[in-house]
Design a protein around this motif. Structure first.
Motif, PDB file in Angstrom:
ATOM      1  N   GLU A 255       0.817  -1.215   0.000  1.00  0.00           N
ATOM      2  CA  GLU A 255       0.000   0.000   0.000  1.00  0.00           C
ATOM      3  C   GLU A 255       0.850   1.265   0.000  1.00  0.00           C
ATOM      4  OE1 GLU A 255      -3.785   1.975   2.447  1.00  0.00           O
ATOM      5  OE2 GLU A 255      -3.068  -0.050   2.928  1.00  0.00           O
ATOM      6  N   ALA A 256       1.872   1.296   0.851  1.00  0.00           N
ATOM      7  CA  ALA A 256       2.732   2.491   0.920  1.00  0.00           C
ATOM      8  C   ALA A 256       3.449   2.725  -0.414  1.00  0.00           C
ATOM      9  CB  ALA A 256       3.741   2.345   2.057  1.00  0.00           C
ATOM     10  N   ASP A 257       3.914   1.653  -1.049  1.00  0.00           N
ATOM     11  CA  ASP A 257       4.607   1.782  -2.329  1.00  0.00           C
ATOM     12  C   ASP A 257       3.671   2.321  -3.409  1.00  0.00           C
ATOM     13  OD1 ASP A 257       6.888   0.752  -1.167  1.00  0.00           O
ATOM     14  OD2 ASP A 257       6.498  -1.299  -1.821  1.00  0.00           O
ATOM     15  N   LEU A 258       2.468   1.804  -3.444  1.00  0.00           N
ATOM     16  CA  LEU A 258       1.496   2.258  -4.432  1.00  0.00           C
ATOM     17  C   LEU A 258       1.182   3.737  -4.252  1.00  0.00           C
ATOM     18  CD1 LEU A 258      -0.929  -0.796  -4.291  1.00  0.00           C
ATOM     19  CD2 LEU A 258       0.308  -0.055  -6.332  1.00  0.00           C
ATOM     20  N   LYS A 259       0.955   4.138  -3.018  1.00  0.00           N
ATOM     21  CA  LYS A 259       0.595   5.528  -2.744  1.00  0.00           C
ATOM     22  C   LYS A 259       1.770   6.471  -2.994  1.00  0.00           C
ATOM     23  CE  LYS A 259      -3.275   4.703   0.405  1.00  0.00           C
ATOM     24  NZ  LYS A 259      -3.820   4.849   1.777  1.00  0.00           N
ATOM     25  N   ALA A 260       2.980   5.964  -2.779  1.00  0.00           N
ATOM     26  CA  ALA A 260       4.161   6.797  -3.031  1.00  0.00           C
ATOM     27  C   ALA A 260       4.274   7.137  -4.516  1.00  0.00           C
ATOM     28  CB  ALA A 260       5.415   6.079  -2.547  1.00  0.00           C
ATOM     29  N   VAL A 261       4.002   6.164  -5.374  1.00  0.00           N
ATOM     30  CA  VAL A 261       4.036   6.411  -6.817  1.00  0.00           C
ATOM     31  C   VAL A 261       2.867   7.287  -7.240  1.00  0.00           C
ATOM     32  CG1 VAL A 261       3.938   5.348  -9.107  1.00  0.00           C
ATOM     33  CG2 VAL A 261       5.237   4.240  -7.275  1.00  0.00           C
ATOM     34  N   ALA A 262       1.705   7.029  -6.647  1.00  0.00           N
ATOM     35  CA  ALA A 262       0.488   7.723  -7.052  1.00  0.00           C
ATOM     36  C   ALA A 262       0.495   9.209  -6.712  1.00  0.00           C
ATOM     37  CB  ALA A 262      -0.728   7.062  -6.405  1.00  0.00           C
ATOM     38  N   THR A 263       1.256   9.599  -5.696  1.00  0.00           N
ATOM     39  CA  THR A 263       1.219  10.992  -5.256  1.00  0.00           C
ATOM     40  C   THR A 263       1.671  11.969  -6.338  1.00  0.00           C
ATOM     41  OG1 THR A 263       3.414  10.677  -4.265  1.00  0.00           O
ATOM     42  CG2 THR A 263       1.515  10.481  -2.803  1.00  0.00           C
ATOM     43  N   SER A 264       2.522  11.526  -7.232  1.00  0.00           N
ATOM     44  CA  SER A 264       3.043  12.422  -8.271  1.00  0.00           C
ATOM     45  C   SER A 264       2.248  12.325  -9.574  1.00  0.00           C
ATOM     46  CB  SER A 264       4.521  12.121  -8.535  1.00  0.00           C
ATOM     47  OG  SER A 264       4.701  10.766  -8.897  1.00  0.00           O
ATOM     48  N   HIS A 265       1.126  11.638  -9.533  1.00  0.00           N
ATOM     49  CA  HIS A 265       0.292  11.486 -10.727  1.00  0.00           C
ATOM     50  C   HIS A 265      -1.174  11.730 -10.366  1.00  0.00           C
ATOM     51  CE1 HIS A 265       3.652   9.758 -13.004  1.00  0.00           C
ATOM     52  NE2 HIS A 265       3.938   9.069 -11.909  1.00  0.00           N
ATOM     53  N   LYS A 266      -1.938  12.123 -11.336  1.00  0.00           N
ATOM     54  CA  LYS A 266      -3.349  12.378 -11.094  1.00  0.00           C
ATOM     55  C   LYS A 266      -4.206  11.191 -11.542  1.00  0.00           C
ATOM     56  CE  LYS A 266      -3.993  14.844 -15.498  1.00  0.00           C
ATOM     57  NZ  LYS A 266      -4.483  16.093 -16.133  1.00  0.00           N
ATOM     58  N   ASN A 267      -5.442  11.230 -11.133  1.00  0.00           N
ATOM     59  CA  ASN A 267      -6.454  10.241 -11.521  1.00  0.00           C
ATOM     60  C   ASN A 267      -6.180   8.841 -10.973  1.00  0.00           C
ATOM     61  OD1 ASN A 267      -7.742  12.275 -13.010  1.00  0.00           O
ATOM     62  ND2 ASN A 267      -6.613  11.752 -14.873  1.00  0.00           N
ATOM     63  N   ILE A 268      -5.499   8.767  -9.834  1.00  0.00           N
ATOM     64  CA  ILE A 268      -5.283   7.494  -9.141  1.00  0.00           C
ATOM     65  C   ILE A 268      -5.877   7.630  -7.742  1.00  0.00           C
ATOM     66  CG2 ILE A 268      -3.602   5.786  -8.352  1.00  0.00           C
ATOM     67  CD1 ILE A 268      -1.681   6.916 -10.494  1.00  0.00           C
ATOM     68  N   TYR A 269      -6.737   6.702  -7.375  1.00  0.00           N
ATOM     69  CA  TYR A 269      -7.489   6.809  -6.123  1.00  0.00           C
ATOM     70  C   TYR A 269      -7.379   5.517  -5.322  1.00  0.00           C
ATOM     71  CZ  TYR A 269      -9.495  10.802  -8.561  1.00  0.00           C
ATOM     72  OH  TYR A 269      -9.659  11.986  -9.252  1.00  0.00           O
ATOM     73  N   PHE A 270      -7.620   5.639  -4.012  1.00  0.00           N
ATOM     74  CA  PHE A 270      -7.550   4.494  -3.111  1.00  0.00           C
ATOM     75  C   PHE A 270      -8.781   4.457  -2.214  1.00  0.00           C
ATOM     76  CE2 PHE A 270      -3.217   5.297  -4.339  1.00  0.00           C
ATOM     77  CZ  PHE A 270      -2.640   4.039  -4.436  1.00  0.00           C
ATOM     78  N   ALA A 271      -9.242   3.269  -1.927  1.00  0.00           N
ATOM     79  CA  ALA A 271     -10.331   3.046  -0.978  1.00  0.00           C
ATOM     80  C   ALA A 271      -9.938   1.870  -0.097  1.00  0.00           C
ATOM     81  CB  ALA A 271     -11.646   2.763  -1.702  1.00  0.00           C
ATOM     82  N   PRO A 272     -10.339   1.883   1.169  1.00  0.00           N
ATOM     83  CA  PRO A 272      -9.937   0.809   2.076  1.00  0.00           C
ATOM     84  C   PRO A 272     -10.634  -0.510   1.770  1.00  0.00           C
ATOM     85  CG  PRO A 272     -11.497   2.268   3.155  1.00  0.00           C
ATOM     86  CD  PRO A 272     -11.172   2.907   1.833  1.00  0.00           C
ATOM     87  N   PHE A 273     -10.223  -1.548   2.474  1.00  0.00           N
ATOM     88  CA  PHE A 273     -10.842  -2.871   2.385  1.00  0.00           C
ATOM     89  C   PHE A 273     -12.359  -2.754   2.491  1.00  0.00           C
ATOM     90  CE2 PHE A 273     -12.795  -6.154   5.050  1.00  0.00           C
ATOM     91  CZ  PHE A 273     -12.604  -7.282   4.270  1.00  0.00           C
ATOM     92  N   GLN A 274     -13.061  -3.431   1.606  1.00  0.00           N
ATOM     93  CA  GLN A 274     -14.520  -3.447   1.595  1.00  0.00           C
ATOM     94  C   GLN A 274     -15.011  -4.846   1.966  1.00  0.00           C
ATOM     95  OE1 GLN A 274     -16.296  -0.312   0.421  1.00  0.00           O
ATOM     96  NE2 GLN A 274     -14.200   0.172   1.080  1.00  0.00           N
ATOM     97  N   ASN A 275     -15.886  -4.915   2.956  1.00  0.00           N
ATOM     98  CA  ASN A 275     -16.398  -6.212   3.374  1.00  0.00           C
ATOM     99  C   ASN A 275     -17.408  -6.743   2.358  1.00  0.00           C
ATOM    100  OD1 ASN A 275     -16.868  -8.491   5.093  1.00  0.00           O
ATOM    101  ND2 ASN A 275     -16.408  -7.209   6.852  1.00  0.00           N
ATOM    102  N   GLN A 276     -17.894  -7.957   2.585  1.00  0.00           N
ATOM    103  CA  GLN A 276     -18.672  -8.667   1.576  1.00  0.00           C
ATOM    104  C   GLN A 276     -19.957  -7.943   1.157  1.00  0.00           C
ATOM    105  OE1 GLN A 276     -17.941 -11.757  -0.215  1.00  0.00           O
ATOM    106  NE2 GLN A 276     -16.066 -10.744   0.428  1.00  0.00           N
ATOM    107  N   THR A 277     -20.645  -7.322   2.102  1.00  0.00           N
ATOM    108  CA  THR A 277     -21.902  -6.661   1.744  1.00  0.00           C
ATOM    109  C   THR A 277     -21.678  -5.463   0.825  1.00  0.00           C
ATOM    110  OG1 THR A 277     -21.814  -5.334   3.782  1.00  0.00           O
ATOM    111  CG2 THR A 277     -23.085  -7.388   3.857  1.00  0.00           C
ATOM    112  N   LEU A 278     -20.449  -4.949   0.797  1.00  0.00           N
ATOM    113  CA  LEU A 278     -20.143  -3.785  -0.041  1.00  0.00           C
ATOM    114  C   LEU A 278     -19.507  -4.168  -1.377  1.00  0.00           C
ATOM    115  CD1 LEU A 278     -18.758  -1.294   2.633  1.00  0.00           C
ATOM    116  CD2 LEU A 278     -20.964  -1.184   1.467  1.00  0.00           C
ATOM    117  N   MET A 279     -19.283  -5.447  -1.616  1.00  0.00           N
ATOM    118  CA  MET A 279     -18.614  -5.835  -2.857  1.00  0.00           C
ATOM    119  C   MET A 279     -19.441  -5.576  -4.119  1.00  0.00           C
ATOM    120  SD  MET A 279     -15.640  -6.381  -2.006  1.00  0.00           S
ATOM    121  CE  MET A 279     -15.046  -6.747  -3.651  1.00  0.00           C
ATOM    122  N   PRO A 280     -20.764  -5.744  -4.110  1.00  0.00           N
ATOM    123  CA  PRO A 280     -21.511  -5.364  -5.318  1.00  0.00           C
ATOM    124  C   PRO A 280     -21.296  -3.894  -5.691  1.00  0.00           C
ATOM    125  CG  PRO A 280     -22.857  -6.780  -3.953  1.00  0.00           C
ATOM    126  CD  PRO A 280     -21.632  -6.457  -3.139  1.00  0.00           C
TER     127      PRO A 280
END
Length: 406
Positions: A255-280
């Motif tokens: 996660e830290a590596d992904l966010k480190a790369v993403a900070t210098s670019h636009k249109n990249i977003y992150f959302a936390p772990f989603q449990n089963q009821t939120l998967m649809p």
């Protein structure tokens, strides 16, 4: 009515609905024996690097027993994580007509295989391993010999797809002992929630700050090396797509590596772990799901099933176990060579070169995944049971006839 015992590592969100479905079958009586209680009590998930407890019922609607696990370090990530000394005695007390194992590479299962009389009560195995990345060398040879000996303990094996079928054949399981029982999810739950999920996804997109006119590429899962989320990030940047955003949903060691790369670019977003009821909702936000895994660990990729239930097109690497079964190239998605970032970038460009075609791919995917359901999985299970029980019965009759002939 056939009496079936199932041995499973722990309650699993994809299997529990299947067990409920099988219980409705008038030809089968079912009891599941669990070797660990992960999923129903809060515990740290090694891949997600956080405490997990699934928010859908995992123990309702079917019979089950927990077999005490005495491991000092319980889990499914190592050989000694499941140690259940009472498994054989609990199984004998149930006295099934057959036993289906959903795993074998744990100390508890090896002990069970060594102490179970499979000539009296036959064993079945349902696995999903593949050889899409073919190992070589003396270790690979030795492993093949060992696994071949393990599979000889089973009267029949259930295979989930084409790559898994070839894996069983490679390890000496003859075709007449192989029965198709495809990997499936609770299709009905996803189908039924599709409309509501779409509405929820529109609001969630606003909350995440993704532009309303942007298409969304989704990665949903564990941020770990074998899933290759960094490959997708690099491919997205190389593809240079107009009005397209990339969304990572999940957690993990990268996660830290992904966010480190993403900070210098636009249109990249992150959302936390989603449990089963939120998967649809998670899949509904996407215009395209990508699963870029590398290696033998992505034995199937049930995220592909889930996304296709929401009519989402998919891109997967050639090492994803379900790719040959669920992804019809240029009809509901694309398959690229695992580990090839430039090939993944080209696949992204190809997918978004025709937005209307991309939507058609999603609709085609829903039709395909409809044939990978608990109905088909149960049909294969029943066929395997008929085969092994009739074989045992025939053998017993032959022994009796032989004794009488003397």
């Amino acid at each position: 009515m056939k009496k079936l015992a199932i041995i499973s590592t722990h309650p699993i969100q994809y299997y529990a609905p299947w067990f409920r479905y099988v219980t409705l079958n008038k030809n089968l009586s079912l009891r599941v024996f669990y070797l660990w209680n992960f999923g129903i009590t809060p515990k740290v998930d090694v891949g997600f690097k956080q405490v997990i407890q699934w928010d859908i019922p995992l123990l309702d609607g079917y019979e089950y027993e927990f077999v005490p696990n005495v491991s000092t370090n319980p889990g499914v990530h190592h050989l000694l994580g499941l140690q259940n000394p009472s498994l054989v005695s609990q199984m004998k007390a149930y006295n099934p007509d057959a036993v289906l194992l959903m795993c074998y590479n744990y100390a508890s299962i090896y002990n069970f295989l060594a102490n179970w009389n499979s000539r009296e009560i036959p064993l079945l195995f349902r696995g999903d391993s593949h050889r899409l990345l073919k190992p070589t060398g003396i270790k690979a040879w030795a492993r093949r010999q060992f696994i071949t000996q393990v599979y000889r303990r089973f009267a029949a094996c259930l295979y989930v797809g084409k790559a898994n079928y070839e894996y069983f054949q490679y390890h000496g399981v003859p075709s007449n002992r192989l029965f198709f029982s495809p990997h499936a999810i609770d299709n009905y739950r996803f189908f039924a929630q599709a409309d509501d999920a779409q509405q929820q996804a529109m609001l969630w997109k606003q909350e995440l700050g993704i532009p309303s006119d942007h298409a969304v590429i989704l990665f949903a899962g564990k941020f770990e090396n074998k899933k290759r989320p960094l490959d997708l990030l690099q491919a997205f940047l190389a593809a240079n797509l107009s009005q397209v955003s990339l969304l990572f949903v999940g957690a993990g060691s990268l996660e830290a590596d992904l966010k480190a790369v993403a900070t210098s670019h636009k249109n990249i977003y992150f959302a936390p772990f989603q449990n089963q009821t939120l998967m649809p909702r998670t899949y509904a936000i996407a215009d395209l799901l990508v699963l870029p895994s590398y290696g033998a660990s992505e034995t199937w990729g049930l995220a592909i099933n889930e996304a296709m239930c929401l009519s989402r097109p998919v891109i997967a690497s050639s090492h994803v176990g379900c790719a040959e079964d669920l992804i019809h190239h240029q009809h509901n998605g694309l398959v690229f060579s695992a580990g090839d970032v430039s090939a993944l970038a080209s696949s992204l460009q190809e997918a978004f070169s025709d937005r209307q075609r991309l939507q058609c791919w999603g609709q085609e995917g829903k039709k395909i995944v409809s044939q990978y359901s608990y109905t088909q999985a149960t049909q294969g299970l029943e066929e395997a049971l008929d085969y092994v029980i009739s074989s045992i019965t025939l053998n017993k009759r032959q022994v009796i006839d032989s004794i009488k002939a003397r």
